[in-house]
Design a protein around this motif. Structure first.
Motif, PDB file in Angstrom:
ATOM      1  N   ARG A 147     -37.921   4.820 -11.559  1.00  0.00           N
ATOM      2  CA  ARG A 147     -36.546   4.718 -12.064  1.00  0.00           C
ATOM      3  C   ARG A 147     -36.007   3.306 -11.900  1.00  0.00           C
ATOM      4  O   ARG A 147     -35.332   2.773 -12.783  1.00  0.00           O
ATOM      5  CB  ARG A 147     -35.647   5.727 -11.334  1.00  0.00           C
ATOM      6  CG  ARG A 147     -35.884   7.175 -11.737  1.00  0.00           C
ATOM      7  CD  ARG A 147     -34.764   8.075 -11.232  1.00  0.00           C
ATOM      8  NE  ARG A 147     -34.675   8.104  -9.774  1.00  0.00           N
ATOM      9  CZ  ARG A 147     -35.360   8.945  -9.004  1.00  0.00           C
ATOM     10  NH1 ARG A 147     -36.175   9.836  -9.546  1.00  0.00           N
ATOM     11  NH2 ARG A 147     -35.207   8.923  -7.680  1.00  0.00           N
ATOM     12  N   TRP A 148     -36.306   2.699 -10.760  1.00  0.00           N
ATOM     13  CA  TRP A 148     -35.839   1.325 -10.545  1.00  0.00           C
ATOM     14  C   TRP A 148     -36.488   0.383 -11.554  1.00  0.00           C
ATOM     15  O   TRP A 148     -35.809  -0.466 -12.148  1.00  0.00           O
ATOM     16  CB  TRP A 148     -36.167   0.856  -9.125  1.00  0.00           C
ATOM     17  CG  TRP A 148     -35.629  -0.525  -8.870  1.00  0.00           C
ATOM     18  CD1 TRP A 148     -34.411  -0.841  -8.352  1.00  0.00           C
ATOM     19  CD2 TRP A 148     -36.272  -1.777  -9.165  1.00  0.00           C
ATOM     20  NE1 TRP A 148     -34.251  -2.215  -8.309  1.00  0.00           N
ATOM     21  CE2 TRP A 148     -35.374  -2.808  -8.807  1.00  0.00           C
ATOM     22  CE3 TRP A 148     -37.507  -2.128  -9.710  1.00  0.00           C
ATOM     23  CZ2 TRP A 148     -35.680  -4.166  -8.961  1.00  0.00           C
ATOM     24  CZ3 TRP A 148     -37.811  -3.477  -9.868  1.00  0.00           C
ATOM     25  CH2 TRP A 148     -36.912  -4.475  -9.496  1.00  0.00           C
ATOM     26  N   LEU A 149     -37.775   0.480 -11.736  1.00  0.00           N
ATOM     27  CA  LEU A 149     -38.485  -0.403 -12.659  1.00  0.00           C
ATOM     28  C   LEU A 149     -37.942  -0.284 -14.069  1.00  0.00           C
ATOM     29  O   LEU A 149     -37.717  -1.293 -14.758  1.00  0.00           O
ATOM     30  CB  LEU A 149     -39.987  -0.081 -12.643  1.00  0.00           C
ATOM     31  CG  LEU A 149     -40.757  -0.532 -11.393  1.00  0.00           C
ATOM     32  CD1 LEU A 149     -42.105   0.171 -11.319  1.00  0.00           C
ATOM     33  CD2 LEU A 149     -40.941  -2.040 -11.394  1.00  0.00           C
ATOM     34  N   ASP A 150     -37.716   0.927 -14.521  1.00  0.00           N
ATOM     35  CA  ASP A 150     -37.204   1.130 -15.881  1.00  0.00           C
ATOM     36  C   ASP A 150     -35.812   0.541 -16.037  1.00  0.00           C
ATOM     37  O   ASP A 150     -35.515  -0.144 -17.026  1.00  0.00           O
ATOM     38  CB  ASP A 150     -37.191   2.628 -16.208  1.00  0.00           C
ATOM     39  CG  ASP A 150     -36.737   2.884 -17.637  1.00  0.00           C
ATOM     40  OD1 ASP A 150     -37.450   2.475 -18.574  1.00  0.00           O
ATOM     41  OD2 ASP A 150     -35.654   3.483 -17.813  1.00  0.00           O
ATOM     42  N   SER A 151     -34.948   0.778 -15.042  1.00  0.00           N
ATOM     43  CA  SER A 151     -33.577   0.284 -15.125  1.00  0.00           C
ATOM     44  C   SER A 151     -33.522  -1.235 -15.023  1.00  0.00           C
ATOM     45  O   SER A 151     -32.795  -1.904 -15.769  1.00  0.00           O
ATOM     46  CB  SER A 151     -32.733   0.909 -14.016  1.00  0.00           C
ATOM     47  OG  SER A 151     -31.408   0.438 -14.064  1.00  0.00           O
ATOM     48  N   ALA A 152     -34.304  -1.808 -14.108  1.00  0.00           N
ATOM     49  CA  ALA A 152     -34.261  -3.255 -13.885  1.00  0.00           C
ATOM     50  C   ALA A 152     -34.907  -4.023 -15.027  1.00  0.00           C
ATOM     51  O   ALA A 152     -34.339  -4.993 -15.545  1.00  0.00           O
ATOM     52  CB  ALA A 152     -34.950  -3.592 -12.564  1.00  0.00           C
ATOM     53  N   LEU A 153     -36.078  -3.612 -15.428  1.00  0.00           N
ATOM     54  CA  LEU A 153     -36.828  -4.376 -16.430  1.00  0.00           C
ATOM     55  C   LEU A 153     -36.248  -4.229 -17.826  1.00  0.00           C
ATOM     56  O   LEU A 153     -36.279  -5.190 -18.617  1.00  0.00           O
ATOM     57  CB  LEU A 153     -38.297  -3.971 -16.421  1.00  0.00           C
ATOM     58  CG  LEU A 153     -39.059  -4.172 -15.098  1.00  0.00           C
ATOM     59  CD1 LEU A 153     -40.521  -3.845 -15.288  1.00  0.00           C
ATOM     60  CD2 LEU A 153     -38.891  -5.597 -14.584  1.00  0.00           C
ATOM     61  N   HIS A 154     -35.730  -3.070 -18.144  1.00  0.00           N
ATOM     62  CA  HIS A 154     -35.270  -2.835 -19.514  1.00  0.00           C
ATOM     63  C   HIS A 154     -33.740  -2.807 -19.648  1.00  0.00           C
ATOM     64  O   HIS A 154     -33.225  -3.029 -20.732  1.00  0.00           O
ATOM     65  CB  HIS A 154     -35.870  -1.543 -20.046  1.00  0.00           C
ATOM     66  CG  HIS A 154     -37.380  -1.576 -20.088  1.00  0.00           C
ATOM     67  ND1 HIS A 154     -38.083  -2.286 -21.029  1.00  0.00           N
ATOM     68  CD2 HIS A 154     -38.304  -1.036 -19.252  1.00  0.00           C
ATOM     69  CE1 HIS A 154     -39.379  -2.169 -20.810  1.00  0.00           C
ATOM     70  NE2 HIS A 154     -39.540  -1.416 -19.728  1.00  0.00           N
TER      71      HIS A 154
END
Length: 504
Positions: A491-498
């Motif tokens: 969830r963090w990766l999706d929110s931060a990167l995109h």
């Protein structure tokens, strides 16, 4: 079409290019100058700058070529009124602060960039730039037309990139004028630190400089020289130093043997309205300029470069959306504002002419800086090791320290092949996942899927974060910290990167 066109082959531009190449991004570096600079105003690299160079693989033998002049002694007349000693900030740094010319730092960055199959193109300044949704078309002064996905302007305070992008650069040019010189001097002055003199006609500072010829008499001098409107010639600058040196040091026997470099500057304090205009980005002096006191200019530019490079690499490789690029300004511009405030305050102190200002500088501030706790604070502050992005869109203000957005120490770790290493040494062009001694395979698989091959898996050695997983950004700041929870990490990766923002 190249991925990124970098305009400016100074330390910031070269560091951006090195960072991008470490992530496999194609880069061209162009500069309007006929060739590399052989002299420079900047001559100090703080601890954070050493860390950045180390992670880029461009630290090389710079520590060996540098001096460790880690103290400042200030005189009022013939009486020392302040002794400031810089020490190890105690934060597991790659190298201590270094007294070394910016020209040598640039040479080491060019060497590293050549290893990464990229060489600066000289006599090729930016003449025009037209951006669209897919990239930027740049016209160069040598007649070339270059098409790139992104353009990064690292072309100094007079940045053609910034002007062509229509970005405002508000601020002021102050009336303070300073003379600079690298001189071989015959005098009996301690070379283990910088010496300053407070005098009614203005301040004078002398810093020992490493000399490639092996002589131990090269000094960088800076002198406040108000009341002159016309730009002096080199001979006039040298003549002024012949007058200033014995007058302000109260040493009639000091002799100038020969001059290596002569210059002058007036203090500018400016900050770009934005660091991004579509696919055009600004970094270093093109985005901010301030007084040189404290050695913050090159240091801040190197920090800009490292922060920008890993984010831009993810976007170019399709691993992140363009929203991630907005976090570059969100994280770096507030720091530039703090640097501008700090250097402006130091300038006002150095050139104080009023009776109250001189009293505060000579009798109050000087005594304060003799206190050990103030000296520790000065070391910590000028090093920029305190820089944190926890208040930014990718950080967190809550939880145990260090928090997401904070710098993480250069911890001992174990690589997948069983070899012991240092965390920062593994970050060159990579993210790092610092795992507990056992487990967390699902988190490792999650981050590998999101970031590709530019992530290294490491095991903790000293249980600094027992039973926790740390995802560390390529610039040594914590991206994510938590238990072995692959779903939360995803969830963090999706929110931060995109989305350019970490969910809180």
């Amino acid at each position: 079409m190249t991925d990124v066109l970098v305009v400016g082959a100074g330390p910031t531009g070269l560091a951006v290019a090195c960072g991008l190449r470490l992530h496999g991004i194609s880069v061209r570096v162009v500069d309007s100058a006929p060739g590399p600079a052989t002299s420079s105003r900047a001559n100090f690299v703080h601890a954070r700058g050493s860390e950045v160079l180390d992670r880029l693989g461009a630290l090389g033998d710079l520590p060996g070529q540098s001096l460790r002049a880690m103290k400042i002694t200030t005189y009022l007349g013939d009486k020392p009124i302040m002794n400031l000693r810089f020490g190890d900030p105690g934060m597991r740094t790659a190298a201590p602060p270094m007294v070394i010319s910016q020209a040598k730092v640039e040479a080491e960055l060019r060497r590293r960039l050549a290893e990464l199959d990229c060489t600066p193109e000289w006599n090729a300044g930016l003449v025009d730039a037209t951006a669209d949704d897919a990239g930027v078309t740049a016209e160069l002064s040598d007649g070339q037309v270059v098409r790139a996905q992104w353009l990064v302007g690292c072309d100094g305070t007079g940045s053609a990139t910034r002007k062509l992008a229509g970005v405002g650069f508000p601020g002021v040019k102050l009336s303070e004028r300073f003379l600079l010189a690298d001189l071989h001097l015959d005098w009996n002055l301690d070379r283990t630190g910088t010496t300053g003199w407070i005098h009614p006609t203005g301040m004078l500072g002398a810093m020992p400089m490493p000399d490639p010829d092996g002589r131990s008499d090269l000094w960088r001098l800076i002198a406040y020289d108000p009341g002159h409107d016309e730009k002096p010639s080199d001979q006039e600058i040298l003549d002024r130093f012949h007058d200033i040196l014995p007058e302000r040091t109260d040493d009639p026997d000091v002799r100038i043997l020969d001059a290596v470099w002569l210059s002058l500057f007036s203090v500018h304090r400016r900050l770009a309205d934005t660091y991004r205009q579509g696919r055009i980005l600004l970094a270093g002096d093109a985005a901010h300029t301030h007084a040189p006191f404290g050695g913050q200019g090159m240091l801040t530019g190197l920090g800009d470069a490292e922060n920008l490079a890993w984010k831009l690499a993810l976007v170019v490789r399709g691993r992140a959306g363009e929203a991630l690029m907005d976090t570059y300004q969100a994280e770096r511009r507030p720091l530039a504002m703090e640097v501008l405030r700090g250097t402006s305050a130091v300038t006002r102190i150095n050139v104080a002419q009023s009776r109250v200002g001189r009293f505060l500088r000579d009798r109050v501030i000087a005594q304060l800086f003799n206190q050990p706790w103030i000296q520790r604070w000065a070391t910590y502050t000028t090093s920029q090791l305190w820089v944190s992005y926890r208040k930014g869109p990718l950080g967190s203000r809550f939880g145990r320290k260090p928090r997401p957005g904070d710098r993480v120490d250069d911890l001992k770790c174990v690589r997948a092949d069983g070899m012991q290493s240092r965390l920062h040494a593994e970050l060159g062009g990579h993210w790092a996942m610092l795992l507990p001694k056992d487990g967390a395979e699902a988190c490792a698989a999650t981050v590998r899927h999101a970031l590709g091959t530019y992530v290294v898996l490491l095991r903790q050695v000293d249980d600094s974060f027992p039973d926790e997983v740390l995802l560390v950004r390529p610039d040594a700041h914590i991206a994510w910290r938590g238990r072995d929870d692959a779903a939360a990490l995803l969830r963090w990766l999706d929110s931060a990167l995109h989305g350019g923002r970490a969910k809180r």
